[in-house]
Design an enzyme around this catalytic site. Structure first.
Site, PDB file in Angstrom:
ATOM      1  N   GLU A   9       0.037   5.093   2.694  1.00  0.00           N
ATOM      2  CA  GLU A   9       0.642   6.380   2.819  1.00  0.00           C
ATOM      3  C   GLU A   9      -0.180   7.634   2.144  1.00  0.00           C
ATOM      4  O   GLU A   9      -0.170   8.890   2.592  1.00  0.00           O
ATOM      5  CB  GLU A   9       2.051   6.636   2.384  1.00  0.00           C
ATOM      6  CG  GLU A   9       2.942   5.745   2.729  1.00  0.00           C
ATOM      7  CD  GLU A   9       3.308   4.444   1.986  1.00  0.00           C
ATOM      8  OE1 GLU A   9       2.151   3.806   1.924  1.00  0.00           O
ATOM      9  OE2 GLU A   9       4.436   4.242   1.499  1.00  0.00           O
ATOM     10  N   ASN A  10      -0.673   7.424   0.916  1.00  0.00           N
ATOM     11  CA  ASN A  10      -1.373   8.459   0.229  1.00  0.00           C
ATOM     12  C   ASN A  10      -2.827   8.664   0.977  1.00  0.00           C
ATOM     13  O   ASN A  10      -3.551   9.343   0.328  1.00  0.00           O
ATOM     14  CB  ASN A  10      -1.527   8.126  -1.052  1.00  0.00           C
ATOM     15  CG  ASN A  10      -2.023   6.906  -1.609  1.00  0.00           C
ATOM     16  OD1 ASN A  10      -1.832   6.054  -0.957  1.00  0.00           O
ATOM     17  ND2 ASN A  10      -2.824   6.894  -2.690  1.00  0.00           N
TER      18      ASN A  10
END
Lengths: 223, 255, 223, 255
Positions: free
Chosen positions: C50-51
């Site tokens: 996600e990052n």
């Protein structure tokens, strides 16, 4: 009879006097594009083009040096410049819609005294193109329209209400024509500058809405 | 098995473009950013009743030489260039969704202008930023969004208007396709893409906005040659990659 | 009494058998992260975090080699790998929300027979964290939940209805636990595989909804 | 005059952060991607009643050493690191808008958990992708958008639900700030930014989403040193740039 009208280069020169240090500026097709030739020497501004570049250099004049992968929204070849950035189209219009463009200089077919702009449907055409002009007209922090004061056959273009379909309502801040500079204000159009030799009456005769004369009314500075 | 998205030919790459498909076709206005070989392959395949989404209406083969001649003193356009105007000329268009469909001069007519006038095609006119954002919404799983662009103009027609922060906004739906046909500079076998200069434009926007994205590239490089920090389109947005020859053959030759 | 339960590594191994060539896979915290150790040798998949990274390599085990600018969503250091791409957070979730993630492997506190997932609010806490799990649960093409079949103190986790607040309704496709593999189907939970030595009755006794026995019911393959 | 967005000190860069301001604070969860010096400067300035938008609730100075010790065998966190938990500890938070506010273990409490329990601060919990998209919407002039994430969960509370393509969606509003405090790797005087690795995260998203974006960078390079093709954040999204020292001083020392 009124004096000569300004030519396109001179109108562009006048518009370029509005460029202030650090501004992000988008220039539309036609006369607006010419403004890039007249950036005041002590002013650093960055030009944005809808097709995805910021901070590009001058229009390339020699087709030998042109690169089809470096163009502006008018499909003119642009030169690369230190500090230029490139991006895709949704990002480019994030910049426009998000209010990150300080100044858009657009052409116009008609402008109303409320600052409505009509410039996307040419008379006599069934189909027009919105292009990026609508986004710019709605969302740039400041919009200057530069255009001839009347059509070639003498029709008025600065009107009480636009008869052509609008690009955006109440979007124009300043109108620069070949005879005058007018600010759009809540009170109406304020005549601020006139081409050399023109009188306010002569400008008014080419303008449908009543012009308010600025207390600082003066000739257009051409230097 | 190693992931390898490189397809051997343009004809193979578009073999499943069926009648009635919606195509997002990259590019802006010039030849640099246009996936000419993919468009030519769709013309050869002859898929009909297409919905085409793009910026321009497309010059087509009749008008392009005129434009090329006009531009000659400014920039040299390659003579073999074709854009999606070719598909319009060949009657493959059912509906065009464009930002800039008409010719820049009243003396010319783009193929789509003719097709609409003759009742052979429909046209949806969209402001350019709204077009880009609708495409991006499709890629991003956003069903619809409210934009301040368009109230009080033709863009408002048929749209919901709603006030936010005292300003009217239009509700605009996502606009995805069955295929995105895009032009990029380099790819690797994962489908990672980089572009060149202003050729990124709608190509970068349309990558990932269709079920299948097909990239027409100058070169496929070894995995790892594209710097991770510099990849513009991560590979998951591209399903197929085809390498374009240095010089384009006539559009109707198999490629 | 039932045989031993699978350990976390073995559960991860079982989940990794679901990896298919070319898949884009996102692994949640905890047991899901372990799945990256068991990618079948003839399968090439790309991991998404996600990052903002896709196609990164293994978790770095030596803190001397770790780089604080290369981490996954669990703040574990990741290795760079050819073909990796990097991007900002909105783009990362364009990938998730846009359905570009083929498989999300998530942990779970409770799963219902409709495939509802609850995994964001720990019992006894006033405040929980949605993190990226909600987006993944709603939008990944396929969602596998891997978790212990019951809590440490013997509470059921596979329920007719979740009692904890949901992460997403009807999102789970497959449940892999330390005793069984169950598919979520319109007819209900289908027991497909059991840990070695377990019987369907024993699995059922730890499961609130009625399990449908797959005609192909078999022991979990551990190789 | 030449454009030059480089500001001499962190204290100067945040001097106009007033009481009641909304701050978008970049970063994800670790020290690499966190604008520690800007946060420390806001702590020194003491601006109160802040609304803070970010991913994590913030470790703060009490919890960070515990986390650092736990992570020791995996990755070395610099001991001087501070995140916006510092602002929460110092009572500067009125409202937090976070995706990940609570500590990963029931045995710990993040400062914002304490502040909320004591009635000193409010919390808005947002799914991470929705948070990123709401911030991006603010940058992009989108007033609101419909996302499929959240119906039937806590995220639905107070939101409009609407069907698109047979699936419920939530209407989510843009989320901009007065200041975006972000961490980047390199900048030039135009404010063009590049990041390093996964430090791009919310930093790249928040750039341009506030009236003023301030970037804390490792280095300012000469104009032209950042390749045009590789600039991630074009300069118009950053208004101020401050260079961070190689080693962070204690947070309460002027910088």
């Amino acid at each position: 009879m009124a004096d000569e009208r300004l030519d396109e280069q001179t109108m562009a020169l006048r518009v370029a006097k509005e460029f202030q240090d650090g501004m992000i500026v988008n220039l539309g097709f036609g006369i607006p594009t010419l403004c890039s030739n007249f950036v005041p020497p002590d002013v650093e501004i960055l030009f944005h083009t809808e097709n995805g570049a910021l901070g590009f250099g001058s229009i390339i004049q020699d087709p030998e040096e042109a690169d089809i992968d470096f163009i502006n929204a008018g499909v003119q070849p642009i030169s690369r410049q230190a500090g230029m950035s490139l991006f895709e189209h949704a990002e480019s219009f994030s910049m426009v819609r998000g209010g990150h463009i300080d100044l858009a200089v657009l052409g116009g077919l008609q402008v109303s005294e409320q600052g409505d702009l009509a410039n996307w449907l040419l008379p006599g055409k069934a189909i027009g193109s919105l292009g990026g002009g609508m986004d710019l007209a709605f969302c740039a922090k400041r919009v200057i329209v530069v255009m001839a004061h009347t059509t070639k056959d003498g029709q008025l273009k600065i009107l009480k209400r636009c008869s052509f379909p609008l690009t955006a309502p109440a979007c124009v801040d300043l109108i620069v024509t070949d005879v005058a500079v007018m600010a759009v204000t809540p009170q109406g159009l304020v005549l601020q500058e006139m081409a050399p030799g023109w009188t306010a009456e002569e400008v008014q005769s080419l303008t449908e809405p009543r012009l308010i004369l600025s207390p600082q009314l003066k000739p257009i500075e051409l230097l | 098995m190693a992931i390898d998205k490189v397809v051997g030919s343009f004809d193979e790459a578009v073999a499943d473009v069926a009648d009635g498909a919606t195509l997002l076709i990259g590019g802006f206005a010039g030849p640099g950013e246009c996936p000419s070989c993919l468009i030519a392959a769709v013309a050869r395949k002859g898929a009909k009743e297409l919905t085409i989404v793009g910026n321009l209406g497309g010059w087509g083969t009749n008008l392009f030489p005129v434009i090329r001649e006009r531009m000659r003193n400014l920039i040299a356009f390659p003579p073999e260039f074709v854009d999606h105007g070719l598909l319009v000329e060949r009657g493959q268009l059912k509906k065009g969704i464009f930002s800039y469909p008409d010719a820049p001069s009243p003396a010319m007519l783009m193929p789509v202008e003719r097709a609409v006038a003759e009742g052979k095609a429909e046209l949806e006119l969209v402001p350019q930023g709204t077009l880009a954002e609708r495409i991006r919404a499709a890629k991003s799983g956003i069903a619809a969004f409210y934009t301040p662009v368009g109230p009080g103009t033709i863009a408002e027609a048929g749209k919901e208007v709603r006030q936010f922060n005292g300003r009217p906004h239009l509700l605009e739906p996502a606009l995805g396709g069955d295929f995105s046909l895009i032009r990029a500079h380099k790819a690797d076998r994962y489908g990672n893409l980089v572009y060149r200069g202003t050729s990124r434009t709608f190509n970068g926007t349309m990558a990932g906005a269709s079920t299948i994205t097909i990239a027409e590239v100058d070169e496929v490089v070894e995995l790892g040659e594209l710097d991770s920090e510099q990849i513009i389109t991560p590979g998951l947005y591209a399903q197929r990659v085809v390498v374009r020859p240095a010089r384009l053959p006539p559009w109707d030759e198999p490629l």
